[in-house]
Design an enzyme around this catalytic site. Structure first.
Site, PDB file in Angstrom:
ATOM      1  N   ASP A  95      10.732  14.556  12.285  1.00 54.82           N
ATOM      2  CA  ASP A  95      10.136  14.561  10.900  1.00 54.82           C
ATOM      3  C   ASP A  95       8.603  14.725  10.851  1.00 54.82           C
ATOM      4  OD1 ASP A  95      10.232  14.386   8.112  1.00 54.82           O
ATOM      5  OD2 ASP A  95      10.355  12.260   8.063  1.00 54.82           O
ATOM      6  N   SER A 146      12.877   3.768   3.115  1.00 53.07           N
ATOM      7  CA  SER A 146      13.327   2.496   4.126  1.00 53.07           C
ATOM      8  C   SER A 146      12.831   1.248   3.447  1.00 53.07           C
ATOM      9  CB  SER A 146      12.886   2.603   5.398  1.00 53.07           C
ATOM     10  OG  SER A 146      11.612   2.911   5.449  1.00 53.07           O
ATOM     11  N   GLY A 147      11.759   1.322   2.761  1.00 54.59           N
ATOM     12  CA  GLY A 147      11.388  -0.049   2.115  1.00 54.59           C
ATOM     13  C   GLY A 147       9.667   0.169   1.918  1.00 54.59           C
ATOM     14  N   LYS A 148       9.104  -1.164   1.581  1.00 59.54           N
ATOM     15  CA  LYS A 148       7.616  -1.127   1.072  1.00 59.54           C
ATOM     16  C   LYS A 148       6.824  -1.374   2.511  1.00 59.54           C
ATOM     17  CE  LYS A 148       8.455  -3.339  -3.209  1.00 59.54           C
ATOM     18  NZ  LYS A 148       8.044  -4.257  -4.114  1.00 59.54           N
ATOM     19  N   VAL A 149       5.692  -0.837   2.404  1.00 63.18           N
ATOM     20  CA  VAL A 149       4.650  -0.956   3.750  1.00 63.18           C
ATOM     21  C   VAL A 149       3.409  -1.905   2.957  1.00 63.18           C
ATOM     22  CG1 VAL A 149       3.104   0.138   4.978  1.00 63.18           C
ATOM     23  CG2 VAL A 149       5.259   1.208   4.475  1.00 63.18           C
ATOM     24  N   GLY A 195       8.633   3.703   0.657  1.00 65.32           N
ATOM     25  CA  GLY A 195       9.440   4.902   0.913  1.00 65.32           C
ATOM     26  C   GLY A 195      10.907   4.792   1.034  1.00 65.32           C
ATOM     27  N   ILE A 197       0.886  -1.115   0.125  1.00 71.58           N
ATOM     28  CA  ILE A 197      -0.194  -0.027   0.043  1.00 71.58           C
ATOM     29  C   ILE A 197       0.835   1.124  -0.104  1.00 71.58           C
ATOM     30  CG2 ILE A 197      -2.043  -0.939   1.153  1.00 71.58           C
ATOM     31  CD1 ILE A 197      -1.009   0.063   3.744  1.00 71.58           C
ATOM     32  N   GLY A 198       2.078   1.043  -0.043  1.00 70.40           N
ATOM     33  CA  GLY A 198       3.068   2.290   0.162  1.00 70.40           C
ATOM     34  C   GLY A 198       4.324   1.709  -0.075  1.00 70.40           C
ATOM     35  N   LYS A 240       5.823  -2.654   7.692  1.00 75.77           N
ATOM     36  CA  LYS A 240       7.066  -1.817   7.217  1.00 75.77           C
ATOM     37  C   LYS A 240       8.179  -2.759   7.083  1.00 75.77           C
ATOM     38  CE  LYS A 240       8.111   2.200   8.322  1.00 75.77           C
ATOM     39  NZ  LYS A 240       9.140   3.485   9.091  1.00 75.77           N
TER      40      LYS A 240
END
Length: 1013
Positions: free
Chosen positions: A834, A707-710, A705, A702-703, A725
């Site tokens: 952040d 650092s990796g996939k979610v 970034g 579903i996403g 994550k």
């Protein structure tokens, strides 16, 4: 009178022989019973460990022939039987079982700082001897039971930092033996019973930090607590005044009523409390003057900051011979600083900033006191600095900025080796800076700006000095070539002095430098071409000098440079194409002698005023306000050939990359099965690692970034979902990702709050790591506000749904509470680093939760800035001082949250590519230009009945993004303002002029009255 009848002789003889066997039998039974108690208690402990799924922290709970369970560190025994269980920080995720009361002699149970959830454990009612119960720092929910008085022997009850809600029951007041009662920091949204103040044995009472409690006054009977030593009710919605009868509380040592809307005067009777050693009445609306009759000679700490106190500082303070700390900052005190205060023999910490004090600082200040801190900034003080401020040799911080002080600086400051922070800026000091001050071995920050100081820069500096601010003075001479020894310098601001000579090559060798401001001087010559160590530089301003020659191409290779100003010089030649590689938000090369075409990547409307008054510069487009280049066709042809070569190389690289990705994907699928995964849980789980691993499919992504996939994974037949994550390191050690993983686990594994994302567990193996979170049905605030993808396809919510203002305000309040908890209620405090709309997640009811703690850090002390190895965060949300210094405290989160408030009210993105500036700057300019606030708000709010409330929140966002960190509110103040009813959330009076920055909302405006000059 008749004589008593005698017993026959044989009866006397028989009785002893008859009872001896009976006594022996009974004693043997008692011995057997006593010998069985340890065995029964051991079995109860083993059963307890089993019911908690054998946490690794209790691995040593095993039967042993060599030692008793009474030797286990969590267990205390008395007469061979368990009397205390101290089960703190054991990562317990499961409820307290009823058989814990099989420990018949248990008097103390401490399960604080775990992950226990559910309602109050009424199973403990059967622990008949329980006198001490600590459930703090867990996740208990629901009401405190109305029959809690069944625990009649309780003497200590600590329920701090949970999610208990509703009213605090009156039944607590029936626990007549209570000595300590701590009910702070929960979600109580009702009332507390006044009957609590009838518990005559209470020694400590704390209801602190429960901002949702119903407004109330201090009950009349609260002063009847004659044994009370510690009384704490900050931020509990107390209103009204503090009664004079407070002096009846004879044993009181600490009184904390801060952060409440209290009014009236501070009663003089407080100072008659002979045992009082700490007084905190900060951030209230208490007004009036400080009582003159100060007779509490044992008082050692007075904290009356952030009030509306007026009048003079009483001379009677001189009587407080034990006074070590005096904090009167952020009031409206006037008059002079009493001479007698400077003669107190124990006084070490004096804070008088942000008042309207006048007159001189007493000349013997520091001579008779062991001063470690003296702060008197933002007043109207005149005269010279006392010569003997550091007479005791302990002065750590000196801040007298923003006054009308004058004269030369005392030579004694140069001999004060303990000084760490010196702020003398914005005064009228003249003469030279004492030579020893530059070299003071502990000095980290020296702020001398806006004075009349003169002299030259020294050849050497203190090895710890990180910040020099000396702009707007009369310093002269050259930058010394020994500047390369200033190894730890982070900020160097020498704007508008009289420096001359060249920019030495040695200046480019400073590895920590983030901000270099040398504009408006008399510098000449050419710039160094070999920039060796400016890897951290974010701002470079050399404008308004006489620098000549070409622009060094290596400036374009500086990795984090965001501001570059070389305007008003005599620079010539082409603009190096490398300058086009910079990701700058401010670029100014105007008023030079540059020639030729500007780099193609700089032909953007964001830079259309960056090249003015360079007659020989040209661009391919007329909108750049430059001449159009004649050799456009030649450039196009050359560019075409270059493009073909680049495309050919790129195609080959894509093919190689695809092959590598296929190999990597095949290896990834084996990662989890080539090594044994290790699951570490932080909450009670209703799934296993196999449920998670089987859901790691592309279909569930579903996403993604940095650092990796979610993944969105359904973990059981009931349809329960989690978000996962996945962090992979491709078989190599990725230090950055490893640090983020550790930070996320270390922080989220140990804190629990309604508005912070819940980390359920982590799963790790050799080459990959998984972080498993609660699933948030409504995705992120970013997707709702900016209409990118709106929502994830699995959310089940209509994509055309509008985020109305009440929901936006609800989200703002929730996120603010989460940050407030991190800053104020975690020990040590946590800064997120952040904060942004994509890291604010929304559940099915649009409750906000702060997420993504990979960049979060713990502070050593509240309010103190910590040095970071590099700037981390997201462009558009970064506080300016963080980007320039890499030093961070809670105020960088406040700045970022202010940007989120501006997003919520305007609908704009934090760093809109279609705008010339980030959202915070755009909002500031909007206000400075005198435009109506309504013109800045989201179009969806047109004709909205809440327009005044929305405008107020917009202005709060303006205040949070103040460039001056000290002028920003705390998250505590932000929460207070957001929770105010709309008719009480007063708007500030924002003027059209760009300086000073707009003032705060009325609730917190007074604390910054003088700090923005």
């Amino acid at each position: 009178m008749p004589r008593p009848t005698s017993s026959p002789p044989h009866v006397h003889f028989f009785f002893p022989f008859f009872y001896i066997p009976c006594l022996v039998f009974l004693c043997s039974l008692s011995h057997v019973a006593e010998s069985q108690i340890p065995d029964q208690e051991l079995q109860a402990l083993l059963q307890l460990r089993q019911s908690w799924h054998s946490p690794s922290s209790l691995d040593h709970w095993v039967p042993s022939n060599s030692s008793s369970h009474c030797t286990w560190p969590e267990v205390t025994c008395q007469d061979g039987s368990i009397s205390e269980l101290n089960l703190v920080y054991l990562n317990i995720n499961y409820s307290i079982p009823p058989f814990i009361c099989h420990l018949k002699n248990l008097t103390k149970l401490d399960v604080s700082n775990n992950n226990i959830s559910g309602e109050f454990p009424t199973v403990l009612y059967d622990c008949s001897k329980l006198a001490y119960l600590d459930l703090s720092q867990n996740s208990f929910q629901g009401p405190i039971p109305s029959d809690i008085d069944r625990m009649a022997d309780l003497q200590v009850l600590i329920l701090t930092a949970n999610s208990f809600s509703f009213d605090i029951p009156a039944s607590i007041a029936r626990l007549q033996r209570l000595r300590i009662l701590h009910l702070n920091q929960s979600e109580y949204n009702g009332t507390y019973p006044e009957e609590i103040f009838g518990l005559s044995n209470l020694e400590e009472l704390s209801l602190a930090y429960n901002p949702q409690l119903a407004p109330s006054q201090l009950p009349r009977n609260f002063t009847a607590l004659k044994k009370l030593r510690f009384f704490s009710m900050p931020q509990t919605n107390l209103f009204g005044g503090i009664p004079e009868t407070v002096s009846d509380m004879e044993a009181l040592e600490c009184l904390n009523l801060g952060a409440n809307p209290l009014t009236g005067k501070i009663p003089g009777s407080i100072f008659a409390l002979r045992n009082l050693s700490q007084l905190y009445v900060y951030e209230t609306n208490v007004s009036g003057s400080i009582p003159q009759a100060v007779s509490a000679t044992k008082l050692s700490v007075i904290h009356l900051s952030f009030n509306n106190l007026t009048g003079n500082i009483p001379e009677d303070f001189r009587k407080l011979e034990n006074l070590s700390s005096l904090s009167l900052q952020y009031n409206q005190l006037s008059g002079g600083i009493p001479k007698g205060i400077g003669r107190l023999p124990a006084l070490s910490d004096v804070r008088l900033s942000n008042n309207i004090l006048s007159g001189t600082i007493p000349p013997d200040f520091g001579k008779l006191s062991p001063l470690t801190r003296f702060e008197a900034s933002c007043n109207k003080l005149t005269g010279a600095l006392p010569e003997q401020l550091c007479h005791g040799g302990m002065l750590f911080e000196l801040d007298v900025s923003y006054n009308n002080l004058s004269g030369e600086l005392p030579e004694s400051l140069g001999n004060c080796s303990t000084l760490s922070v010196v702020k003398l800026n914005n005064n009228g000091f003249t003469g030279n800076v004492p030579g020893g001050l530059w070299m003071s071995r502990n000095l980290t920050a020296l702020c001398l700006s806006v004075n009349g100081l003169s002299g030259e820069l020294p050849e050497e500096l203190s090895p710890n000095l990180t910040r020099i601010e000396m702009h707007n003075n009369k310093f002269s001479g050259k930058l010394p070539t020994t500047v390369s020894s200033w190894r730890n310098l982070v900020v160097f601001d020498a704007t508008n002095t009289l420096l001359s000579g060249t920019v030495p090559t040695e200046l480019t060798e400073l590895p920590s430098l983030t901000t270099l401001l040398l504009s408006q001087n008399d510098l000449s010559g050419i710039l160094p071409t070999d920039i060796v160590s400016w890897k951290s530089l974010t701002a470079l301003n050399l404008s308004h000098n006489k620098i000549s020659g070409p622009i060094p191409s290596k400036i374009g290779l500086l990795p984090v440079l965001t501001q570059l100003d070389l305007s008003d010089n005599q620079l010539s030649g082409l603009i190096p194409p490398e300058i086009g590689q910079l990701n700058v938000n401010r670029l100014n090369l105007s008023c030079n002698r540059l020639s030729g075409p500007i780099p193609a990547k700089l032909e953007h409307t964001a830079y259309d005023t960056s090249f003015l008054n360079n007659s020989d510069l040209c661009a391919s487009n007329s909108f750049m306000k430059l001449n159009v280049c004649n050799s456009h066709s030649h450039r196009s042809s050359k560019t075409g050939h270059t493009l073909i070569v680049i495309l050919t190389i790129a195609a080959a690289m894509v093919i190689v990359l695809l092959v590598l990705l296929m190999i990597r994907a095949s290896r990834k699928n084996k990662d989890w099965y080539d090594s044994t995964p290790k699951l570490t849980s932080f909450q009670r789980l209703n799934f296993t690692e196999s449920n998670i691993l089987s859901g790691l499919k592309e279909l569930n992504v579903i996403g993604s970034g940095g650092s990796g996939k979610v993944y969105h994974i359904i973990v059981n037949p009931s349809g329960d979902a989690v978000a996962v994550k996945r962090i992979s390191n491709n078989g190599k050690s990725d230090e950055k990702l490893e640090k983020q993983f550790v930070a996320e686990v270390e922080i989220l594994g140990n804190i629990k709050h309604l508005h912070i994302i819940k980390l359920l567990c982590c799963i790790s193996c050799e080459n990959s790591k998984l972080l498993v979170y609660e699933y948030m049905e409504n995705s992120s605030l970013d997707l709702w506000l900016h209409k990118k993808k709106r929502l994830s396809p699995v959310s089940g919510v209509a994509n055309n749904m509008i985020l109305e203002w009440p929901k936006r305000l609800q989200i703002a309040i929730g996120a603010a509470k989460g940050l407030y908890y991190m800053h104020n209620n975690c020990s040590p405090p946590i800064i997120h680093r952040d904060v942004k709309s994509s890291n604010i997640l929304l559940d099915s009811e649009f409750n906000a939760k702060i997420a993504d703690f990979g960049l979060a850090r713990m502070l050593d002390k509240p309010g103190e800035a910590a040095s970071m190895s590099a700037v981390a965060g997201t462009l558009g949300y970064l506080a300016p001082e963080y980007a320039h210094t890499t030093r961070a405290n809670e105020k960088i989160d406040v700045y970022s949250f202010g940007v989120v408030l501006l997003e919520l009210t305007t609908g704009r993105e934090a760093n809109d590519a279609n705008e010339d500036m980030c959202l915070a700057d755009w909002a500031w300019h909007h206000m400075q230009d005198g435009k109506p606030i309504s013109d800045a708000l989201d179009e969806e709010f047109k004709d909205n009945s809440n327009i005044d409330e929305i405008s107020n929140v917009f202005e709060l966002g303006i205040f949070c993004t103040n460039p001056l960190p000290s002028a920003r509110p705390t998250m505590k103040e932000v929460v207070q303002v957001l929770l105010k009813p709309s008719n009480q959330r007063h708007r500030p009076d924002v003027g059209p002029s760009p300086q000073p920055p707009p003032p705060a909302p009325v609730e917190i405006q007074r604390r910054n009255t003088n700090s923005l000059h």
